[in-house]
Design a protein around this motif. Structure first.
Motif, PDB file in Angstrom:
ATOM      1  N   UNK A 223       0.828  -1.211   0.000  1.00 54.48           N
ATOM      2  CA  UNK A 223       0.000   0.000   0.000  1.00 54.48           C
ATOM      3  C   UNK A 223       0.864   1.264   0.000  1.00 54.48           C
ATOM      4  N   UNK A 224       1.977   1.222   0.717  1.00 54.12           N
ATOM      5  CA  UNK A 224       2.879   2.383   0.745  1.00 54.12           C
ATOM      6  C   UNK A 224       3.416   2.666  -0.658  1.00 54.12           C
ATOM      7  N   UNK A 225       3.762   1.623  -1.402  1.00 52.40           N
ATOM      8  CA  UNK A 225       4.227   1.822  -2.778  1.00 52.40           C
ATOM      9  C   UNK A 225       3.103   2.355  -3.669  1.00 52.40           C
ATOM     10  N   UNK A 226       1.874   1.854  -3.479  1.00 52.69           N
ATOM     11  CA  UNK A 226       0.732   2.377  -4.248  1.00 52.69           C
ATOM     12  C   UNK A 226       0.534   3.858  -3.956  1.00 52.69           C
ATOM     13  N   UNK A 227       0.568   4.213  -2.668  1.00 54.39           N
ATOM     14  CA  UNK A 227       0.388   5.615  -2.282  1.00 54.39           C
ATOM     15  C   UNK A 227       1.531   6.483  -2.792  1.00 54.39           C
TER      16      UNK A 227
END
Length: 140
Positions: free
Chosen positions: A28-32
């Motif tokens: 999720x951090x990479x998506x964000x």
């Protein structure tokens, strides 16, 4: 005199994300990271030890307190992911109606995972926050 605790650092955003233990939170951090970078056009920077910020502005309150802060940002914390948008922007509440599953604090919007939210509304929140802060704090 007050010393601002959360300052922009030269620490690696990627190293910070890679240090996240929980796989879904790391993903999720990479998506964000992609969403915030694409939407703002700013390079991601670490602020303090755990906030990934985009852009920067200088604020000064009537009390005389002043400092620097990212225009927008996020932090994949253990309990929830914190999203940082401008405070005082009345447009934020309108956008949040269609955002999905979240909670709020004074300055943050908290989500459990990216799958719980409407990414198009997130992009609108990011754009609105950047616009609001640039208008509120011109001459940056």
């Amino acid at each position: 005199m007050y010393e601002q605790k959360t300052k922009e650092t030269d620490n690696s955003v990627i190293e910070f994300i890679e240090s996240i233990d929980h796989l879904r939170k790391r993903e999720d951090a990479y998506k964000l990271l992609d969403i915030f970078t694409d939407t703002t056009g700013y390079e991601a920077k670490m602020w303090g030890t755990s906030i990934i910020g985009f852009g920067k502005y200088h604020y000064k309150y009537k009390s005389g307190h002043e400092g620097d802060a990212p225009l927008v940002g996020f932090s994949p914390r253990k309990a929830k992911i914190s999203l940082y948008f401008a405070t005082g922007d009345t447009e934020r509440e309108k956008l949040l109606k269609d955002f999905g599953k979240y909670t709020t604090g004074k300055a943050c919007v908290y989500i459990n995972k990216v799958a719980d939210i409407n990414v198009e509304v997130l992009k609108a929140l990011i754009r609105q926050s950047v616009t609001f802060l640039k208008k509120t704090y011109p001459n940056q």
